[in-house]
Motif scaffolding. Structure first.
Motif, PDB file in Angstrom:
ATOM      1  N   PRO A  33      43.610 -58.203  17.227  1.00  0.00           N
ATOM      2  CA  PRO A  33      44.608 -58.915  18.027  1.00  0.00           C
ATOM      3  C   PRO A  33      46.008 -58.533  17.559  1.00  0.00           C
ATOM      4  O   PRO A  33      46.199 -58.099  16.419  1.00  0.00           O
ATOM      5  N   ALA A  34      46.990 -58.699  18.429  1.00  0.00           N
ATOM      6  CA  ALA A  34      48.342 -58.245  18.129  1.00  0.00           C
ATOM      7  C   ALA A  34      49.336 -59.408  18.175  1.00  0.00           C
ATOM      8  O   ALA A  34      49.093 -60.437  18.820  1.00  0.00           O
ATOM      9  N   ILE A  35      50.454 -59.219  17.482  1.00  0.00           N
ATOM     10  CA  ILE A  35      51.568 -60.169  17.488  1.00  0.00           C
ATOM     11  C   ILE A  35      52.824 -59.398  17.864  1.00  0.00           C
ATOM     12  O   ILE A  35      53.156 -58.391  17.242  1.00  0.00           O
ATOM     13  N   LEU A  36      53.535 -59.891  18.880  1.00  0.00           N
ATOM     14  CA  LEU A  36      54.759 -59.249  19.372  1.00  0.00           C
ATOM     15  C   LEU A  36      55.968 -60.105  19.041  1.00  0.00           C
ATOM     16  O   LEU A  36      55.966 -61.319  19.247  1.00  0.00           O
ATOM     17  N   GLU A  37      57.035 -59.443  18.554  1.00  0.00           N
ATOM     18  CA  GLU A  37      58.350 -60.057  18.441  1.00  0.00           C
ATOM     19  C   GLU A  37      59.327 -59.153  19.187  1.00  0.00           C
ATOM     20  O   GLU A  37      59.426 -57.959  18.900  1.00  0.00           O
ATOM     21  N   TYR A  38      60.092 -59.726  20.108  1.00  0.00           N
ATOM     22  CA  TYR A  38      60.827 -58.966  21.127  1.00  0.00           C
ATOM     23  C   TYR A  38      62.273 -59.445  21.142  1.00  0.00           C
ATOM     24  O   TYR A  38      62.576 -60.536  21.618  1.00  0.00           O
ATOM     25  N   LEU A  39      63.189 -58.612  20.588  1.00  0.00           N
ATOM     26  CA  LEU A  39      64.547 -59.066  20.287  1.00  0.00           C
ATOM     27  C   LEU A  39      65.602 -58.007  20.613  1.00  0.00           C
ATOM     28  O   LEU A  39      65.293 -56.820  20.678  1.00  0.00           O
ATOM     29  N   PHE A  58      51.435 -60.661   8.261  1.00  0.00           N
ATOM     30  CA  PHE A  58      50.511 -60.875   9.378  1.00  0.00           C
ATOM     31  C   PHE A  58      49.553 -59.686   9.530  1.00  0.00           C
ATOM     32  O   PHE A  58      48.375 -59.871   9.864  1.00  0.00           O
ATOM     33  N   ALA A  59      50.042 -58.473   9.289  1.00  0.00           N
ATOM     34  CA  ALA A  59      49.158 -57.305   9.361  1.00  0.00           C
ATOM     35  C   ALA A  59      48.099 -57.360   8.266  1.00  0.00           C
ATOM     36  O   ALA A  59      46.930 -57.001   8.500  1.00  0.00           O
ATOM     37  N   GLU A  60      48.495 -57.808   7.083  1.00  0.00           N
ATOM     38  CA  GLU A  60      47.517 -57.968   6.000  1.00  0.00           C
ATOM     39  C   GLU A  60      46.452 -58.996   6.355  1.00  0.00           C
ATOM     40  O   GLU A  60      45.336 -58.960   5.820  1.00  0.00           O
ATOM     41  N   ALA A  61      46.793 -59.922   7.249  1.00  0.00           N
ATOM     42  CA  ALA A  61      45.822 -60.930   7.700  1.00  0.00           C
ATOM     43  C   ALA A  61      44.997 -60.444   8.890  1.00  0.00           C
ATOM     44  O   ALA A  61      44.218 -61.222   9.462  1.00  0.00           O
ATOM     45  N   GLY A  62      45.160 -59.172   9.280  1.00  0.00           N
ATOM     46  CA  GLY A  62      44.305 -58.605  10.308  1.00  0.00           C
ATOM     47  C   GLY A  62      44.917 -58.518  11.687  1.00  0.00           C
ATOM     48  O   GLY A  62      44.186 -58.394  12.680  1.00  0.00           O
ATOM     49  N   TYR A  63      46.250 -58.524  11.783  1.00  0.00           N
ATOM     50  CA  TYR A  63      46.917 -58.444  13.081  1.00  0.00           C
ATOM     51  C   TYR A  63      47.722 -57.156  13.196  1.00  0.00           C
ATOM     52  O   TYR A  63      48.358 -56.727  12.228  1.00  0.00           O
ATOM     53  N   PRO A 271      62.520 -74.001   1.184  1.00  0.00           N
ATOM     54  CA  PRO A 271      61.638 -73.077   1.907  1.00  0.00           C
ATOM     55  C   PRO A 271      60.178 -73.505   1.831  1.00  0.00           C
ATOM     56  O   PRO A 271      59.743 -74.130   0.866  1.00  0.00           O
ATOM     57  N   ALA A 272      59.424 -73.151   2.890  1.00  0.00           N
ATOM     58  CA  ALA A 272      58.038 -73.588   3.012  1.00  0.00           C
ATOM     59  C   ALA A 272      57.158 -72.426   3.456  1.00  0.00           C
ATOM     60  O   ALA A 272      57.634 -71.357   3.839  1.00  0.00           O
ATOM     61  N   ASP A 273      55.846 -72.664   3.406  1.00  0.00           N
ATOM     62  CA  ASP A 273      54.850 -71.636   3.704  1.00  0.00           C
ATOM     63  C   ASP A 273      54.707 -71.453   5.213  1.00  0.00           C
ATOM     64  O   ASP A 273      53.786 -71.961   5.844  1.00  0.00           O
ATOM     65  N   PHE A 274      55.629 -70.718   5.757  1.00  0.00           N
ATOM     66  CA  PHE A 274      55.637 -70.396   7.187  1.00  0.00           C
ATOM     67  C   PHE A 274      54.435 -69.533   7.559  1.00  0.00           C
ATOM     68  O   PHE A 274      53.808 -69.721   8.614  1.00  0.00           O
ATOM     69  N   HIS A 275      54.088 -68.600   6.681  1.00  0.00           N
ATOM     70  CA  HIS A 275      53.036 -67.630   7.010  1.00  0.00           C
ATOM     71  C   HIS A 275      51.702 -68.301   7.306  1.00  0.00           C
ATOM     72  O   HIS A 275      51.024 -67.957   8.285  1.00  0.00           O
ATOM     73  N   SER A 276      51.303 -69.261   6.477  1.00  0.00           N
ATOM     74  CA  SER A 276      49.996 -69.895   6.675  1.00  0.00           C
ATOM     75  C   SER A 276      49.941 -70.675   7.981  1.00  0.00           C
ATOM     76  O   SER A 276      48.898 -70.710   8.653  1.00  0.00           O
ATOM     77  N   GLU A 277      51.045 -71.314   8.349  1.00  0.00           N
ATOM     78  CA  GLU A 277      51.070 -72.044   9.614  1.00  0.00           C
ATOM     79  C   GLU A 277      50.892 -71.083  10.786  1.00  0.00           C
ATOM     80  O   GLU A 277      50.128 -71.351  11.719  1.00  0.00           O
TER      81      GLU A 277
END
Length: 659
Positions: A33-39, A58-63, A271-277
């Motif tokens: 699966p993919a994740i897009l950020e468009y800016l 996120f790529a290390e998590a399989g995206y 700062p907080a754990d944004f990645h896990s969310e």
């Protein structure tokens, strides 16, 4: 998991234009699966350091992660036209289709973004492209007129011209010659055709079709994609997450922390754990893992308390709470009547008037903290309270928790055909330190509608309401809840055309408080502290710095001058050296709102292997009782000798209507 990075890939649009993309791929051979950020903020340099802290994780998590420059920005071809335009969104649909068609993608895509990318993620979900299966929207809006940097409560925000001046500078930057052999011809086209956004946005002064485009609140059921909405209380964009949870019929969750306008893991405020969310949300809807993301509380938030506010970044005080459902049965409307002595349980027949000096608001901080380097947060409101009309509670006998949007309902009359009223709720400590909880202005000509405002008839009594911005705040026992009212809030709100007196007819004035009472607190399920994350090593050649200076000149004009040097550095991967800084100037005379003035100047420099280019832009806005006057200038140079490429100026006069 190892990650492969494609520094640049071209995404071809149906009409042949190519958009530039940077891609992070998990090393596994199976489609992912993919994740897009468009800016529009330049993947090559502008967001490169931030992108490394998110997309590699996120790529290390399989995206498969894809960061794309919008047309006419960064290294992408084409011409930028406007924010959230039909071109931008239709291109976004084409990008999603292109990603889904790649051998490394399994066809399921999520979108992530903060601010601009948070906006267009929701806007693309609204258009229902089949490839888009989940969205994480950070610091975004559901209503482009009511809750962006242009207008609030029908009042013009000074950030309309401020943000336009920033985009003016951003959009005149050249593509990287290493990726675009035609960079110079393209650069000249960008310089010649850069939109005059300040004038365009200022010409749409009511909630018309221009703002309804891209406002997902126009038709909530159109969003069929699960949404995780995140923001922070120090951010300007606080209203969207609860609104999305309340109105969407698909799974939607809200998180509001103490953060400013940054991703939570790089916040300067706890700062907080944004990645896990994010990963948990995408794992549920893109990988279809039964991880319980849909069972999390609807609304998780940081319940703030008084923390002796300062302009500089400092830790917040408070605790995390959760509401299983939103709206919550734990929140009830409590009504306080306005009275000369403050608040009362009985209705008052008195009248009270407010006529504020034009400079009131100097303690309000920067409109959207997180954009500057520091010195941007709201301070002790005491100096502004002293020249406002204030209604104070008695010292509280027990704590009071507010969660939601307080509402001021009021009857009023005016002495001028146009006027503003700004409402602030403040927590006043026993020591007298006033901390802003929430605020919101209202252009009183919009008392009925933001679509069809009406000229006010002096002396006539009207009824209106101000639905203040979302808040989560606990006042401790012994503290005072203050409602502060004013007819100005500079420099956040551009002032009305002339000084006016607003008279409140207290018989019709009530403050509605969203009071939270819970017998047993549920598990807040709050984000953990920020985890370690990768960073893009960047050779620093000049350190960032910032200053803010306030003063009064000999004519009694009050000024605020800020300088932010974002530093200069070299990306060791491709060798590009970039630097930038900005100066801003705000000025107003306390006795004359028509003296309001804004100026900004941006500088960008680019260097590599004997190639140099630079941009200098200037933007100004001032007004009188009838018009707004906008002027901008750019100068582009190349080579170490600063050889001129183009100098160009524009001016526009925009009638101020009922602003």
């Amino acid at each position: 998991m190892p990650v492969n990075v494609i520094e640049n890939e071209w995404v071809t649009m149906p009409d042949g234009r190519r958009l530039a993309a940077r891609i992070w791929l998990p090393e596994a051979n199976d489609p992912a699966p993919a994740i897009l950020e468009y800016l529009p903020y330049r993947k090559r340099d502008g967001t490169a350091q931030r992108d490394e802290t998110t997309h590699r994780v996120f790529a290390e998590a399989g995206y498969a992660c894809v960061r794309v420059d919008i047309a006419g920005t960064g290294d992408s071809e084409g011409q930028f036209d406007d924010e959230y335009s039909e071109q931008e969104l239709s291109d976004g649909e084409a990008v999603l289709a292109w990603i889904a068609d790649q051998i490394w993608c399994n066809g399921d895509i999520g979108m992530i973004g903060i601010s601009w990318g948070g906006f267009n993620g929701l806007q693309l979900a609204y258009r229902r492209p089949p490839e888009l299966k989940a969205v994480v929207s950070v610091a975004s809006t559901v209503d482009r007129y009511a809750d962006d940097i242009h207008y609030m409560g029908g009042c013009l925000l000074s950030d309309n011209v401020n943000w336009a001046s920033q985009m003016f500078a951003y959009l005149t930057r050249p593509a990287d010659p290493k990726l675009r052999p035609d960079w110079r011809e393209d650069w000249i086209r960008r310089l010649e055709r850069v939109p005059f956004s300040a004038a365009e946005w200022l010409s749409h002064q009511t909630r018309n079709a221009y703002w309804k485009h891209g406002s997902v609140c126009q038709d909530w059921p159109k969003i069929e994609t699960p949404v995780l909405a995140i923001t922070g209380w120090a951010d300007a964009y606080v209203n969207a997450p609860p609104a999305l949870v309340e109105n969407l019929s698909v799974p939607a969750k809200a998180i509001i922390g103490p953060w400013e306008h940054r991703y939570a893991h790089i916040s300067k405020l706890d700062p907080a754990d944004f990645h896990s969310e994010v990963i948990g949300w995408f794992d549920r809807w893109l990988k279809l893992e039964e991880n319980g993301a849909e069972d999390l509380p609807d609304y998780r938030t940081f319940m703030q308390e008084h923390f002796d506010p300062k302009a500089r970044n400092s830790p917040r005080k408070g605790r995390w709470i959760a509401e299983a459902t939103w709206p919550s049965p734990n929140v009830a409307d409590r009504i306080w009547h306005l009275a000369p002595e403050g608040f009362s349980e009985v209705v008052s027949n008195e009248v009270m008037s407010v006529n504020s000096p034009a400079h009131l608001g100097r303690s309000g901080g920067y409109f959207c903290p997180g954009m500057r380097i520091d010195n941007e947060l709201a301070e002790d409101q005491g100096p502004d309270d002293a020249i406002s009309l204030c209604f104070d509670s008695a010292p509280l006998e027990e704590p009071l928790e507010l969660l939601g949007r307080p509402c001021l309902k009021f009857a009023f009359s005016v002495d001028k055909p146009t006027a503003q009223l700004v409402a602030r709720l403040c927590d006043v400590s026993p020591e007298g330190i006033s901390q802003r909880i929430t605020y919101r202005p209202l252009n009183l000509t919009h008392f009925k509608s933001h679509e069809e405002p009406e000229v006010l008839e002096p002396g006539r009594i009207y009824e209106a309401e101000i639905l203040l911005n979302e808040c989560a705040h606990r006042l401790r026992a012994g503290h005072i809840l203050r409602l502060a009212l004013s007819t100005s809030y500079w420099p956040i709100v551009w002032p009305a055309a002339q000084k006016s007196e607003v008279t409140l007819h207290l018989q019709g004035c009530t403050l509605h408080l969203p009071v939270r009472e819970v017998d047993l607190e549920p598990d807040p399920a709050n984000p953990d502290p920020a985890q370690d994350f990768p960073e893009l090593w960047f050779e620093e050649l000049r350190s960032p710095s910032c200053t803010s200076t306030r003063q009064m000149n000999g004519n009694g004009v009050l000024t605020l001058d800020t300088f932010d040097d974002y530093g200069k550095g070299r990306d060791p991967g491709h060798g590009l050296v970039t630097g930038s800084d900005v100066r801003m100037h705000y000025a107003i005379h306390p006795d004359d709102p028509a003296t309001a003035r804004f100026e900004s100047s941006w500088r960008f420099t680019f260097e590599r292997d004997g190639w140099e280019a630079a941009i200098e832009t200037e933007s100004t806005m001032h007004c009188d009782a009838r018009n707004f006057y906008l002027h901008r200038r750019l100068r582009a140079t190349e080579s170490a000798e600063k050889k001129e490429v183009m100098t160009k100026e524009w001016s526009e006069t925009i009638p101020r209507g009922l602003l």
